[in-house]
Design an enzyme around this catalytic site. Structure first.
Site, short mmCIF file in Angstrom:
data_model
loop_
_atom_site.label_atom_id
_atom_site.label_comp_id
_atom_site.label_asym_id
_atom_site.label_seq_id
_atom_site.Cartn_x
_atom_site.Cartn_y
_atom_site.Cartn_z
N HIS A 160 -61.53 -9.62 26.40
CA HIS A 160 -60.36 -9.98 25.58
C HIS A 160 -59.65 -8.66 25.39
O HIS A 160 -58.65 -8.86 24.80
CB HIS A 160 -61.15 -10.50 24.20
CG HIS A 160 -61.59 -9.57 23.46
ND1 HIS A 160 -63.11 -9.67 23.11
CD2 HIS A 160 -61.13 -8.59 22.41
CE1 HIS A 160 -63.45 -8.77 22.03
NE2 HIS A 160 -62.21 -8.14 21.74
N ASP A 190 -67.62 -12.12 27.99
CA ASP A 190 -66.74 -11.39 27.56
C ASP A 190 -66.76 -9.95 27.88
O ASP A 190 -66.68 -9.12 27.22
CB ASP A 190 -66.74 -11.36 26.06
CG ASP A 190 -65.64 -10.90 25.22
OD1 ASP A 190 -64.43 -10.69 26.06
OD2 ASP A 190 -65.57 -10.57 23.87
N SER A 299 -63.70 -2.92 19.83
CA SER A 299 -64.29 -3.95 20.92
C SER A 299 -64.41 -3.02 22.19
O SER A 299 -63.19 -2.23 22.71
CB SER A 299 -63.26 -4.95 21.07
OG SER A 299 -63.21 -5.87 19.94
#
Length: 355
Positions: A160, A190, A299
């Site tokens: 992402h 992911d 992230s």
């Protein structure tokens, strides 16, 4: 594969040799060969043997310990070679060459011995392997983090973080900037792999074993929350095998990159949604839960054990930003993709899979 072989006749090199009971033979010396030396004519007098002074006898009352059988020593050497060869093969497969992150042998540490077991020691050892990633897309620019796994610039991050990006730029811990290509993505986990252009000599991280992680273990998180490169936080492993659900739809991801820059990446946990709507296309993976402070921009960064080994890739965190000043700050609810999942997915990512 390590192979061992033996020449014909090596099992009994002195088979057929005879010893006379009257000959004073040291039992630790080998018997003479059963055949004449090469080139010695039949019937000629045997050459005078080379005299070798025997080793000193042990003191009286002490008996020399008999030597280990040669066969046993050979077997030990063969086993050691087989183990060593297998280990080297495993590391080579994981490392994709001789410039990559290696799997950490049990008990090893990359933290300086004087700072072993400290957050400062982990930060000093691992920070050079963590980067800031900026992904430019039609929806705007998103910021995330990544982990260097090869010295020539392979970097693991979240899908992402780079999904839908038209341009990816990376800033390393020493301030250098690179452009990067997206090599492969796996929205189901992911994960994504990017490769820096023109990079060499980068410090590759050491990949640990998330299967050995236990609840209560101390961990350190390093990333670029809110664009603050090289931010270090610490905490513990709060839980294991948490089912975390994230969006796999690229359009939804681009929309959320624009709308949720201040509130973190949307995800679902325990039947509830956090930081926005994950959309209709979703995937669920098993995650490590940690109370180490994570914020937007973490992230793709690293979750690290106290030996300096990467045990997870930070992927989702609850953020109370935008909910009012009374809810501001870290709430200790973060999740990381186990590093064993990353290692199992590397071949697919390197092959250029775009899923």
């Amino acid at each position: 594969m390590t192979e061992s072989y033996r020449r014909s006749g090596d099992d009994h090199p002195y088979q057929g040799a005879r010893q006379h009971a009257s000959s004073p033979v040291n039992p630790e010396w080998p018997p003479p060969p059963a055949h004449r030396p090469a080139g010695h004519p039949v019937g000629a007098a045997a050459p005078t043997p080379l005299l070798v002074e025997p080793a000193a006898r042990p003191p009286a009352g002490r008996r020399r310990r008999p030597g280990r059988p040669v066969a046993l020593l050979a077997a030990v050497a063969i086993v050691a070679a087989a183990i060593g060869g297998g280990t080297a093969y495993g590391i080579q497969e994981l490392s994709h060459g001789d410039t990559a992150a290696t799997a950490a042998p049990v008990g090893t540490t990359v933290v300086p011995s004087s700072q072993k077991g400290t957050v400062a020691g982990v930060a000093k050892a691992v920070s050079p392997s963590i980067v800031e990633i900026r992904a430019q897309s039609d929806s705007g620019t998103s910021t995330g983090s990544g982990v260097i796994i090869t010295s020539d610039g392979e970097i693991v991050t979240n899908n992402h973080v780079v999904s839908g990006a038209s341009q990816v730029t990376v800033r390393t811990d020493d301030g250098k900037r690179y452009t990067a290509d997206v090599v492969g993505t796996d929205s189901g986990k992911d994960l994504a792999l990017i490769k820096l252009k023109g990079a060499s000599g980068l410090p590759a991280a050491t990949l640990g074993d998330s299967g050995r992680v236990q609840v209560g273990d101390q961990v350190v998180a390093i990333g670029s929350p809110e664009g603050l490169t090289g931010t270090v936080t610490s905490g513990i492993v709060s839980a294991l095998d948490r089912d975390v659900t994230v969006s796999t739809d690229q359009g939804q991801q681009q929309q959320q990159q624009q709308q949720q820059q201040d509130s973190g990446w949307p995800f679902e946990f325990g039947g509830r949604q956090f930081n926005g709507d994950t959309g209709s296309s979703r995937t669920t993976y098993k995650a490590i839960q940690t109370d180490a402070s994570l914020n937007p921009g973490n992230s793709g960064g690293a979750l690290i054990d106290m030996n300096g080994h990467i045990v997870g890739i930070n992927s989702a965190m609850y953020s109370a930003a935008g909910s009012g000043s009374s809810d501001a700050g870290s709430v200790g609810l973060g999740f990381a993709i186990p590093v064993n999942t990353v290692k199992a997915d590397l071949a697919k990512l390197r092959a250029g899979s775009q899923s």
